[in-house]
Each structure stands twice: as structure tokens, then as C-alpha cells.
Motif scaffolding. Sequence first.
Motif, short mmCIF file in Angstrom:
data_model
loop_
_atom_site.label_atom_id
_atom_site.label_comp_id
_atom_site.label_asym_id
_atom_site.label_seq_id
_atom_site.Cartn_x
_atom_site.Cartn_y
_atom_site.Cartn_z
N ARG A 34 -6.34 5.27 -5.51
CA ARG A 34 -4.78 5.18 -6.83
C ARG A 34 -4.22 3.45 -6.29
O ARG A 34 -4.07 3.24 -7.49
N VAL A 35 -4.89 3.48 -5.31
CA VAL A 35 -4.13 1.82 -4.48
C VAL A 35 -4.91 1.15 -5.86
O VAL A 35 -4.74 -0.06 -6.12
N GLU A 75 -7.43 3.82 -1.18
CA GLU A 75 -7.13 4.41 -1.66
C GLU A 75 -7.35 4.09 -2.64
O GLU A 75 -7.34 3.48 -3.77
N VAL A 77 1.20 -1.04 0.65
CA VAL A 77 -0.18 -0.07 0.00
C VAL A 77 0.77 1.13 -0.27
O VAL A 77 0.99 1.75 -0.82
N GLU A 78 2.19 1.22 1.40
CA GLU A 78 3.08 2.28 1.11
C GLU A 78 3.25 2.41 -0.07
O GLU A 78 3.88 4.32 -0.97
N THR A 114 -6.71 0.42 2.60
CA THR A 114 -5.82 1.88 2.32
C THR A 114 -7.37 2.30 1.87
O THR A 114 -7.73 3.09 2.44
N LYS A 143 0.72 3.48 -3.31
CA LYS A 143 -0.14 5.36 -2.85
C LYS A 143 0.45 6.39 -3.45
O LYS A 143 -0.29 7.33 -3.40
N THR A 144 1.82 6.51 -3.86
CA THR A 144 2.47 7.34 -4.25
C THR A 144 1.87 8.14 -5.03
O THR A 144 1.76 7.61 -6.68
#
Length: 866
Positions: free
Chosen positions: A796-797, A794, A759-760, A792, A763-764
Amino acid sequence: MEIITTHTGTDFDALASAIAVRKLYPEAKISLPGSVAKEVKQFICLYGKLLQDIPPEEVNLGEVKRLILVDTRWINRIGIFDQLISRKGVEVHIYDHHPSHPKDIEGDGGICKEAGATTSILVSLLKKKKIPIAAPEATLFILGIYEDTGSLSFASTTPLDFEAAGYLLSQGANLELISSFLNRGLTEKQTLLFNEFLKKAQRKLINGVEVVVIVTEIDEFVGGLSLPLHKLIDLKNLEVVFALIKSKDRVYLMARSRTPSVNVSEILSSFGGGGHDFAASALIKGGDIREVEERLYQVLEDKIRPLVTVGKIMSSPVKTASPRTLVKEAQDMLRECKIEALPVLEDGKVLGIVSRQKIDHLIAHNSEKAPLKSYISPHILSIAPFVSIKKAQDLMVEEETGRLLVMKEGRLVGIITGSDLLDAFHKKEEGLKKEKNRHNIKALLEEKVPKKIQKLLWQAGEVAGKVGYKAFIVGGFVRDLLLGIENLDIDLVIEGDGISFAAQFAEEVGGKLRRHKEFGTAVLTLSDGFKLDIATSRREFYTQPAALPKVEPASLREDISRRDFTVNTMAIDLNPANFGNLIDFFGGQADIKEKKVRVLHPQSFIEDPTRIFRAIRFEQRYGFTMEDKTRKLLEEALENHLLQRLSGERIREELIQILEEDKPGKAIQRMQELGVLKTIHPKMELDEEKKEKLDYLVDIFARFEIFFEEKIKRWLIRLLLLLEDLNESEVEEFCRRYRFNKEERTSILKGRREAGGIVEKLKTPQPLNPSFIYYLLWSLSQEVLLFAIVKTREKRVEKRIFHYLSKLKGTKIQVDGNDLKRMGYKPSPKFTQILEEVKKARLDGRVGTKKGEIKYIRNHFPREVE
């Protein structure tokens, strides 16, 4: 004094009914109780002489001896005249066309029956009594009928409405005059509201039915709210619509339905509203619109009956041809089977279709010996079996075709024609009426079960009879049949020797038989893969709590009495003389009607504590509630720590079944309320964030299943959510306690460790090369990837993971080790590196062909060339 009144917000049906009923009570005075619809007000301005009403404030209620109500039976909709209801010395006569409701006023006379309009009932009475109707009256009366029946087009329209309209035309009704009131345009405020409806309309699929829900807020109340809603329905050809409109401290809830499976009157009765099966409204004072919306979805889940689907009416199996079939052979097949088209298959894949018209044309041109391969139409129109027949009709109309192939997971499973749809639409209403009469189970079987399975059940009864046995369908199939839920998982119980019957039945129908002599059971698998579970009727007894039961032969009643809940105790007799008879020893029908989960006896949870899980599952799956004594018995079983006596495997399997439900959130919440989650693990808790994530997962799963054929372990992802509050050693112990296998343990532990990391990285906001995403995710299971999405939430992810699953995951290169050798490279461990670098180049779009791959290798690895 006699007073005629109707409901507030008087519409044309109410106005026409009031004037019509005055012809039956010539001494009565009309007094409208309050507000009238805007268009009715305009009509009264022009033609007020027809009405001759008196304001309610001028009525001396003490002098009223008879109250005549039209077009309503609800006490809260008749203004000040509610004071006359139940008053001593006041007769109440009612004429109404709405369905009965528990809150209805009980009258002393009149006629209440379902019709499209109350005016139709009264016109029929006037005709019968030979009371003359003047032309202006006939015009108003037909206006009332047309308004409430959509000009005789709504599904609520009855033969009585047509007869009344025809009679009124013969009495001089002027259709040209009424058109200006029926086909009216929108006011400026209504137009703004209509545009708001267009923007806010959200489509939801509930129990297979497409429902449009509109939620909006307006500063000022807009008169004639229903008109922009009807315009929207007509413009978008919508089947079911619910509109929630908040104005100041009130929420107006309007509903319209064009399908019998959605009774909006029944649905809105939960909000204190009412109306017809197909049109209803409710007013909620001081309500929060979001709370009303949330409650509406809960009621819709509970009340909407599943639609008739394509899979229930399709013809199956399908007669097909191959590309090598000759034209003359195809013609013979069409004639023999009396069909209009042949799908053409090769290796199970549909290549196209040939029509009778095409075949006849080829025969006429002396091409009877030609193979079909050159004449196949590749234009394939298909539909899934779970789609409603209304959607099938829309697709046929749009594509101007008379047939659709029914496909499931890329396989041809049936075919549906315009004739099939026509028959289904005519049988659907009849079928809904039959469902209300649960005694006619044979008719329900014929309506709900595919013909080939009906035949199989009949054969089972015949075979049992020949050998002196009795055959019955038992369990979940019977329950779901009565609930209107599709379920073809059929269990047969035989009074006699179940295995002996199974052997005889297998000889009769063919198929593969697997016997389990120690339990007196067998599984018959037919050639098409359909399975029947067959068991000897038996009694069970438990040597100790939570132990597996001992079994021995017994009667059907004894067999049924060992089951968990009353709703699972019903049986259907398959013996020819009694085929379709429903057997209900323990009140299962009544509990289905009352939506209750009830155990058969006080020892039920003690004998088998897994019933705790099943009680929760049934309660939440069907929108039932546990009967009070059952709930208390369950709580006592938990207090006595009976769950702890179960093996880890049995608890694991029950937990997985709950987590595999389509929407397990409510069941998990119930487990928490009852203390079951804490029993499974003290740190297992369902908080608000996890609830939201569980709801979010429903959408993620739906999206995944639409685009990918792979099966996913939904339970695993949901379990990962529930285990988030445990540390790693606790999760490892959890996996050991509940005996998860090595693969499952690996997925659970790996999912926890790696989901956060990916995820980290994903998600950038910076652009990521496809090759980076591929090598980040390729070693992870699809369950771990979906868990990362929900962890997450999110976008984008989510987008990057779905891009990997749909586009990158299946990437392959065309060169291999042999190509490298032919290019002059020496075999070495570096081959793997070269091929991986080529794969990265293909993923990132730097190469797209084998030639490009070879060129890339030569440019980037020149030293390996001899």
C-alpha cells in the motif's frame, strides 16, 4: 563378449545409435542399462525385432572384453556396466555427440564429436564404409536424429545431421511412420503437469537474457517430463527455460536453450548433470527444491553470457530530415545514403518517419516541392539499445515492419533494419567461437566495438606511429572485452608524450581537449560526447602507505605493473603493424579463465588500501574469488589498520562505488565477512532483514528506472539501510568522518527522521486524498521516498509513493497571480494560500481546467473581490 550399451532413460537417439553401432561391431550384443523413455518402450513393443537385446542381469560381466558406449560418456548413467570401466582387459569404445566434460569416461576407441545426434555420426560412418542400411533401420535412425535435433530445427543441429537425414531418406526412411512418435499428445498426467508449468512459469532478466524458471512439486513421478516442457516452449516461443520438479526425495532439473549465450550443459554441470549446449538435465537426490532454486540463480548469474544487443549492431548516427525538408531533398538523401526510410525530427524530438515508397509515390504525383510535414507517418516503432536482437526480431515480425528506431531516454540514437538482424544472427555463432580463442583480439574488437570507435582506435594507432610513439588500450576495457561485457570507457596509454599525442590526435579527429600536465594526462571529448582518456605511460611510487603516488614517465610494462590486479593489466596494441595484439605480462588471461582476483605484488594493499574495496567489488561483480595469497594479504592489511590511514573522502568514494553496483548485496556481505564493515563503523552490520531489503531494492530501482527518467542516488538509499542501527548523533559523526557534503548529509539525516513518519501515515487502510499524499511527500527527495518503500515493504505504501511520483508530483495549476488581479483580487500574501487551495482542488479532481479553477476561486474566496 562384446556389449553395446547406452544411458539409462534411453531415448530414440540412444536406441538408434545402439542398433547403428552394432552394424560396425556385428558380434556385439545390445543390453540397455535400465529404464527407457515411454515412447521408446512403445516403439520397442511394435518393432522389437530391430533391437534383439539382452537384459543386463543376464550379462556375465566377467566375460565382457569390449564395452561399446553410445550417446553417453558418463559413468553414472550406464547402470551395472560402470563396473567394466577401468577393468583390466576390457576395451571401451565410445560414440557420442555431447560436448566434452571433465567427468567423461576416457575410451580406447570410437568417435566423440559435437553434432545434433549421435546417430548422425554413426550413419556417416556406415555410409563411408558402404555398410547397407535397411529401410526399417533408416526409419529408426532418422527418428533418433529428428528427436535430438527438433526435426533439424534446434540450434545444436550441424551439417552432419542434415547429410545423415538426407542419406537415410535415400535409403527408404519413412517420415509418415515416425510422425506418430514425434508429434505425440500428452497423457493425462503430462497435461496436468503442463498446466502446472503454465501457472508457475516466472520470467527473469539475467545478464540481459530473458530466462523462464519453473519451480513445482508433484506427488507422483510423471514419465516423459520433457514432453510437457517442450510443448510449453513451443506454445510460448520461449528461448531459455529451467524447470525444477520435486517428486518425493528427488529434484529433477531440466533445461532447454535456443540461444548460444546460454549453455545449459555447462550450467547443469554445477548440479552433477549434463547434456548438450541446448538441452540438459540433472537429478538431485535428497535436495531441498528452494535451495536448488537459489543455487540455480547464482549459477545463472555467473554462467550466462550477455546477448548481442540492438545497440551493438544499430546504425548510428541516423540520417534524419526535418518537417521543412522538401520531398525532392528527401529523395536525394535516401538515394545518397542508400537507405529505405528517413526519421523526421524537430528540436531533437522524433515526429515520425517517411519511407522511400512514400517519397517515390509523392514524386510520381508531382509533389517534389512539398515539405514533408504533411506526409509524415506518426506511427513510430522503437526499441531500446540494451534489448537483445531476438526481441528486436520478434517486434519486427509482430508489427510487420522492416525497421525500428533505437531510442534512449527519449533521444534517437540509432536505427536497425531486418538486414542488420540477418547479418547479426549469422555473425553471432561465429563471434561466440572467436571468443573462445582470446588471441584473436582484433576479431573480437571488430565483433564487439561499434564501427565508429574501431575507426577512432585505428586512427589513434596511426597518429602515434607518425610521431614515433606507441599507443595501447589498457585497463577495464580490455578486461571486459575478454569477459564479453560491454564497456566503452576507453583508456589509452602512450609510450611517449601523452599530452603531445593528444594534441596531434585532437587535430586529426576534432573535439575538445583538456590537459593535465602535472599528471601527463588529457581527456579528449569528441563532438558526439564520446570521451577518450589519454595518459603517458608512467611509473608510480609511494612516499608512505595510503599516500597519493608520485609519477614519472616509464615503459608500458612499468605502467601496467603499477595496477591493482592481474585482470586489469592487459593491453591491446593499436599500432598499425600490430593492431589488435593482446599484451599480457602478468597472466591476466589465465586469471580471467580461472575467475581469480590476484594482486601483482605483496605490497599492493599497503601502497593503496583502497584496493581492499576494489578487490571485493571485482570479486562480487564478476563472480570471481580472491586468490589465496591475495586474500591473506588483504586480511593482514586490515589487521594492521591500514584502512584507518585513508582519508574519509577516499573511503566514502570507494563505499559509494560498491553501493552503486547493480547488485551490491554480495559485496557488502563479503565486506562484513572480512571485517571491512566494522572498520567503517562498529555498528554497521548486514543482517538477514537488510539482505532481503537490498534484494527488494533491486526490483524497486528497476521499476523506477523504467517509468522515470530522473537519476537516483542508489548508493544513498542503500547507505540509509546500513545506517539503521546507528543513533542520530552517530550518523552525524559518520557523515563528518567521511566528509559527505551538505546536501548528502541533509538527505541522510532527513531520510532517517522522516521515512518512518510518512510510512505510518501512508500505510493506513483508510482512503487518502491525493492532496494529502502530495503535501506529505513533496518536500522529500526521491531517495528518501524509495527508502521509505523499502523500510516498510508494504504494497500500500509502495503504491501510494509511486502514484505520487508518476501522477501527483508534476501537478501544476493554470491560474497565477496575474489572473487573480484580473479577477479583482487585491495583491496580498493570501495569494499563496488561494493558489495552494486551487492546487489541492486540482489534485483531488475537483477542478480540471483553468475555467474550473477560476470558478473554484470565486466560490471559495469571495471576500477578496472589490
